[in-house]
Design an enzyme around this catalytic site. Sequence first.
Site, PDB file in Angstrom:
ATOM      1  N   HIS A 190     -21.436 -11.381 -32.759  1.00  0.00           N
ATOM      2  CA  HIS A 190     -22.322 -10.414 -33.411  1.00  0.00           C
ATOM      3  C   HIS A 190     -22.597 -10.951 -34.810  1.00  0.00           C
ATOM      4  O   HIS A 190     -21.706 -10.983 -35.655  1.00  0.00           O
ATOM      5  CB  HIS A 190     -21.634  -9.046 -33.480  1.00  0.00           C
ATOM      6  CG  HIS A 190     -22.510  -7.934 -33.986  1.00  0.00           C
ATOM      7  ND1 HIS A 190     -23.135  -7.958 -35.220  1.00  0.00           N
ATOM      8  CD2 HIS A 190     -22.870  -6.751 -33.418  1.00  0.00           C
ATOM      9  CE1 HIS A 190     -23.829  -6.846 -35.385  1.00  0.00           C
ATOM     10  NE2 HIS A 190     -23.681  -6.096 -34.310  1.00  0.00           N
TER      11      HIS A 190
ATOM     12  N   HIS B 162     -14.221  -4.139 -39.988  1.00  0.00           N
ATOM     13  CA  HIS B 162     -14.745  -4.805 -41.180  1.00  0.00           C
ATOM     14  C   HIS B 162     -14.112  -4.239 -42.438  1.00  0.00           C
ATOM     15  O   HIS B 162     -13.851  -3.042 -42.540  1.00  0.00           O
ATOM     16  CB  HIS B 162     -16.271  -4.585 -41.228  1.00  0.00           C
ATOM     17  CG  HIS B 162     -16.988  -5.448 -42.216  1.00  0.00           C
ATOM     18  ND1 HIS B 162     -18.219  -5.112 -42.739  1.00  0.00           N
ATOM     19  CD2 HIS B 162     -16.667  -6.636 -42.775  1.00  0.00           C
ATOM     20  CE1 HIS B 162     -18.623  -6.055 -43.564  1.00  0.00           C
ATOM     21  NE2 HIS B 162     -17.692  -6.988 -43.611  1.00  0.00           N
TER      22      HIS B 162
END
Length: 425
Positions: A283, A326
């Site tokens: 991604h 993240h």
Amino acid sequence: MDLRYQTGFGSYFETEAHPGALPVGRNSPQKVPFGLYAEQLSGSAFTAPRHENRRTWLYRLRPSAGHEAYQPYAQDKLVSAFPGPATPNRLRWSPLEIPAAPTDFVDGLVSLAGNADAATLGGIAAHVYLVNVSMKNRVFYNADGEMLIVPQMGELTLVTEMGVLKAGPGHIAVIPRGVRFRVEVEGPARGYVCENYGAAFRLPELGPIGANGLANPRDFEAPVAAFEDIDTPTQVIQKFQGALWAATWDHSPLDVVAWHGNLTPYRYDLSRFNTINTVSYDHPDPSIFTVLTSPSDTPGTANCDFVIFPPRWMVAEDTFRPPWFHRNVMSEFMGLIHGAYDAKAGGFVPGGASLHNCMSDHGPDVASHKKATEVVLAPHKIDGTMAFMFESRWVFRPTHLALESAALQSDYDACWTGFPKARLS
């Protein structure tokens, strides 16, 4: 209303609502056609580099300078200084409700978070607007920054000094610093506003992508000249150094008959975004979804990036396809226009918002992670969705109102509980 537009991002336009109103060959002739008044609106310093220089010449029925003194105007839900403590906690809000009482755009602005104040000429503020009536005999302008408006429910008609724009869900509109405008609605309307105190938004560099891709310049639309010749008392409200001020003019200030320049309001249809994504594996970083950027003094580190997560094909092989877990040096304020966000199975709904500050752990919830790790991978289109993000190098400080709101989801952290521990054997 059947509106016409001029196309191009940052282009130099000229337009007149009455034939012959634009001077030829000069900006401020001794006698402007029809006795109009020439006025320059500067969006940058005179000596800014040519590629950064923004200004427009306006030819109006009356000089803007002819008005009484401004007086303070009370609107306690809109703030531009954020002295409250920053929080490392992840925050998420359900949609704020539109008031039952008549509320126009100015009175319907509600600040959720910000990371600077108007005096710094840097940073942004994130607001929502909750509106159910049009502005009547009122005009607004923002001396503190430009306003990127993201409608989520209901179409807005933006009647500006330079002409008329329409923007509904799926469009954005940008009103430059200092441009006066009125917001008209047909019914309840809700959306988001990024108030940008820093460098004006521009298209991001494309680098190895090449000459084409992401938001293409030709898809941005500026209005053609349109004016009001109305000698009716009009309340003009300005935002100046974080506070609102109001004065009553004896006429509508939206009386520009002709103009030329490159400082203009504009709109953009988000469905025209040329989405870039992987066709092999992994991604890519979400910077590939940047529509507009406001640079800071550090190259590559934005004062604000406006990023969208639009419909797109997912074809990556042997890949966890939703956004990964993240921790980010940048701070992220997100909203959802319609549909669902692929990293959150529930709780993040259209009209809501979330805030993940610098280094705050975030990522897919348990249900989304489980689904993405077990699904049989095949080409799949994420459709019927449009999320967005205001991403900034500066940490956001939520407002007291945002922290005390009933819309704040106290159980947000729970979406990351229940992940099974990895087993090494």
